[in-house]
Design a protein around this motif. Structure first.
Motif, PDB file in Angstrom:
ATOM      1  N   ALA A  52       0.853  -1.192   0.000  1.00 45.89           N
ATOM      2  CA  ALA A  52       0.000   0.000   0.000  1.00 45.89           C
ATOM      3  C   ALA A  52       0.885   1.236   0.000  1.00 45.89           C
ATOM      4  CB  ALA A  52      -0.907   0.006   1.229  1.00 45.89           C
ATOM      5  N   VAL A  53       0.502   2.229  -0.767  1.00 49.15           N
ATOM      6  CA  VAL A  53       1.213   3.503  -0.810  1.00 49.15           C
ATOM      7  C   VAL A  53       0.178   4.608  -0.674  1.00 49.15           C
ATOM      8  CG1 VAL A  53       2.725   5.015  -2.130  1.00 49.15           C
ATOM      9  CG2 VAL A  53       3.008   2.541  -2.296  1.00 49.15           C
ATOM     10  N   ASP A  54       0.331   5.426   0.347  1.00 52.83           N
ATOM     11  CA  ASP A  54      -0.593   6.530   0.602  1.00 52.83           C
ATOM     12  C   ASP A  54       0.179   7.834   0.671  1.00 52.83           C
ATOM     13  OD1 ASP A  54      -2.897   4.888   0.914  1.00 52.83           O
ATOM     14  OD2 ASP A  54      -2.236   4.392   2.934  1.00 52.83           O
ATOM     15  N   GLY A  55      -0.511   8.912   0.374  1.00 59.31           N
ATOM     16  CA  GLY A  55       0.082  10.235   0.490  1.00 59.31           C
ATOM     17  C   GLY A  55      -0.992  11.244   0.832  1.00 59.31           C
ATOM     18  N   PHE A  56      -0.590  12.335   1.465  1.00 58.36           N
ATOM     19  CA  PHE A  56      -1.546  13.407   1.731  1.00 58.36           C
ATOM     20  C   PHE A  56      -0.820  14.736   1.753  1.00 58.36           C
ATOM     21  CE2 PHE A  56      -0.152  12.203   5.983  1.00 58.36           C
ATOM     22  CZ  PHE A  56      -0.028  13.411   6.647  1.00 58.36           C
ATOM     23  N   TRP A  57      -1.602  15.775   1.520  1.00 62.48           N
ATOM     24  CA  TRP A  57      -1.070  17.130   1.504  1.00 62.48           C
ATOM     25  C   TRP A  57      -2.104  18.053   2.105  1.00 62.48           C
ATOM     26  CZ3 TRP A  57      -2.723  21.668  -0.954  1.00 62.48           C
ATOM     27  CH2 TRP A  57      -1.815  22.726  -0.876  1.00 62.48           C
ATOM     28  N   GLY A  58      -1.649  18.953   2.934  1.00 58.58           N
ATOM     29  CA  GLY A  58      -2.555  19.931   3.515  1.00 58.58           C
ATOM     30  C   GLY A  58      -1.899  21.288   3.587  1.00 58.58           C
ATOM     31  N   ASN A  59      -2.626  22.321   3.190  1.00 57.13           N
ATOM     32  CA  ASN A  59      -2.110  23.676   3.231  1.00 57.13           C
ATOM     33  C   ASN A  59      -2.612  24.426   4.456  1.00 57.13           C
ATOM     34  OD1 ASN A  59      -0.691  25.892   2.335  1.00 57.13           O
ATOM     35  ND2 ASN A  59      -2.353  26.632   1.038  1.00 57.13           N
ATOM     36  N   LYS A  60      -3.828  24.131   4.871  1.00 60.58           N
ATOM     37  CA  LYS A  60      -4.408  24.731   6.078  1.00 60.58           C
ATOM     38  C   LYS A  60      -5.132  23.633   6.831  1.00 60.58           C
ATOM     39  CE  LYS A  60      -4.684  29.550   5.217  1.00 60.58           C
ATOM     40  NZ  LYS A  60      -4.239  30.292   6.348  1.00 60.58           N
ATOM     41  N   ILE A  61      -4.387  22.744   7.455  1.00 61.03           N
ATOM     42  CA  ILE A  61      -4.965  21.607   8.155  1.00 61.03           C
ATOM     43  C   ILE A  61      -5.739  22.106   9.367  1.00 61.03           C
ATOM     44  CG2 ILE A  61      -4.455  19.475   9.397  1.00 61.03           C
ATOM     45  CD1 ILE A  61      -2.059  19.127   7.550  1.00 61.03           C
ATOM     46  N   MET A  62      -6.981  21.678   9.494  1.00 61.21           N
ATOM     47  CA  MET A  62      -7.908  22.090  10.551  1.00 61.21           C
ATOM     48  C   MET A  62      -8.035  23.612  10.624  1.00 61.21           C
ATOM     49  SD  MET A  62      -7.266  19.231  13.531  1.00 61.21           S
ATOM     50  CE  MET A  62      -5.619  19.748  13.911  1.00 61.21           C
ATOM     51  N   GLY A  63      -7.870  24.288   9.482  1.00 62.74           N
ATOM     52  CA  GLY A  63      -8.014  25.732   9.427  1.00 62.74           C
ATOM     53  C   GLY A  63      -6.842  26.515   9.991  1.00 62.74           C
ATOM     54  N   LYS A  64      -5.772  25.809  10.370  1.00 56.96           N
ATOM     55  CA  LYS A  64      -4.612  26.483  10.951  1.00 56.96           C
ATOM     56  C   LYS A  64      -3.492  26.565   9.923  1.00 56.96           C
ATOM     57  CE  LYS A  64      -5.853  24.898  15.501  1.00 56.96           C
ATOM     58  NZ  LYS A  64      -5.509  24.134  16.671  1.00 56.96           N
ATOM     59  N   GLU A  65      -2.470  27.341  10.211  1.00 59.88           N
ATOM     60  CA  GLU A  65      -1.359  27.508   9.277  1.00 59.88           C
ATOM     61  C   GLU A  65      -0.389  26.332   9.399  1.00 59.88           C
ATOM     62  OE1 GLU A  65       0.206  31.506   8.516  1.00 59.88           O
ATOM     63  OE2 GLU A  65      -1.075  32.122  10.175  1.00 59.88           O
ATOM     64  N   TRP A  66      -0.855  25.184   8.986  1.00 67.46           N
ATOM     65  CA  TRP A  66      -0.055  23.960   8.995  1.00 67.46           C
ATOM     66  C   TRP A  66       0.034  23.454   7.570  1.00 67.46           C
ATOM     67  CZ3 TRP A  66      -2.479  20.613  13.478  1.00 67.46           C
ATOM     68  CH2 TRP A  66      -2.334  21.294  14.682  1.00 67.46           C
ATOM     69  N   LYS A  67       1.243  23.364   7.038  1.00 68.58           N
ATOM     70  CA  LYS A  67       1.470  22.810   5.711  1.00 68.58           C
ATOM     71  C   LYS A  67       2.225  21.499   5.873  1.00 68.58           C
ATOM     72  CE  LYS A  67       1.818  27.303   3.505  1.00 68.58           C
ATOM     73  NZ  LYS A  67       2.671  28.216   2.748  1.00 68.58           N
ATOM     74  N   VAL A  68       1.657  20.432   5.350  1.00 69.34           N
ATOM     75  CA  VAL A  68       2.276  19.106   5.484  1.00 69.34           C
ATOM     76  C   VAL A  68       2.147  18.365   4.158  1.00 69.34           C
ATOM     77  CG1 VAL A  68       2.242  16.904   6.707  1.00 69.34           C
ATOM     78  CG2 VAL A  68       1.697  18.997   7.947  1.00 69.34           C
ATOM     79  N   LEU A  69       3.234  17.728   3.733  1.00 65.35           N
ATOM     80  CA  LEU A  69       3.243  16.835   2.581  1.00 65.35           C
ATOM     81  C   LEU A  69       3.857  15.533   3.059  1.00 65.35           C
ATOM     82  CD1 LEU A  69       3.000  16.200  -0.468  1.00 65.35           C
ATOM     83  CD2 LEU A  69       5.291  17.164  -0.731  1.00 65.35           C
TER      84      LEU A  69
END
Length: 195
Positions: A52-69
């Motif tokens: 299994a290969v998964d990925g995710f990206w978020g620019n405003k996770i939970m409406g906060k200034e969190w950027k994650v790749l």
């Protein structure tokens, strides 16, 4: 990152035996609810295991200034008599890059880790599955910390080209590195078997 994708592609192609492979695509509903769109696939390798290969990206996770790749490969061993069915254990990894602003601090860095996973796949229909999963492992992070309104007397941030200023977050001269035991992958995924 390209080398890892190439290795995963070679492993997936070497698993073929001239018969049709079972492939499912999925999305982690918990990550999607936190405004971090996710996508993944799972390829059956043999009668009991999958990749299994998964990925995710978020620019405003939970409406906060969190950027994650993040990128999460996982090998799974099923105990339900066939893959993509009932209980499984696995070996999971993570590669992530992040930029998180919280209160008066900003954390900019990357993380990688590995651990063990456990999950249960519940077949809703012949092709639609719900995958409940959790994991625990070691994650090493390497980050630079920035702070607002801090007195850096005796430190000239312009001495080194690597020292930059992002808005009002001057760079702290030391990096922060740590290894911690934490969940690597957790959630409820909705999967669909496409082949």
């Amino acid at each position: 990152m390209r080398k890892i994708l190439l290795i995963l592609a070679i492993v997936a192609l070497s698993a073929t035996r001239g018969t049709a492979q079972i492939i499912s695509v999925n999305t982690n509903a918990m990550l999607d609810a936190m405004q971090a769109p996710s996508f993944g696939f799972e390829l059956v390798l043999n009668k009991r295991s999958t990749l299994a290969v998964d990925g995710f990206w978020g620019n405003k996770i939970m409406g906060k200034e969190w950027k994650v790749l993040a990128f999460q490969p996982e090998w799974r061993l099923y105990f339900g008599g066939r893959p993509l069915f009932h209980h499984y254990i696995g070996a999971v990894g993570i590669l992530a890059k992040y930029d998180i602003k919280a209160y008066a601090k900003q954390y900019h860095g990357h993380a990688m880790g590995f651990g063990m996973s456990y999950g249960y796949v519940w077949p809703v229909t012949k092709r639609l599955l719900l995958d409940f999963h959790t994991s625990l492992g070691f994650v090493a992070r390497d980050e630079r910390n920035y702070m607002r309104n801090t007195d850096y007397s005796g430190y000239n941030m312009f001495d080194n080209e690597e020292n930059v200023v992002d808005g009002d977050y001057p760079l702290i001269p030391t990096n922060s590195r740590a290894t911690m035991l934490c969940p690597i992958k957790i959630g409820i995924s909705v999967a669909y078997i496409i082949k």
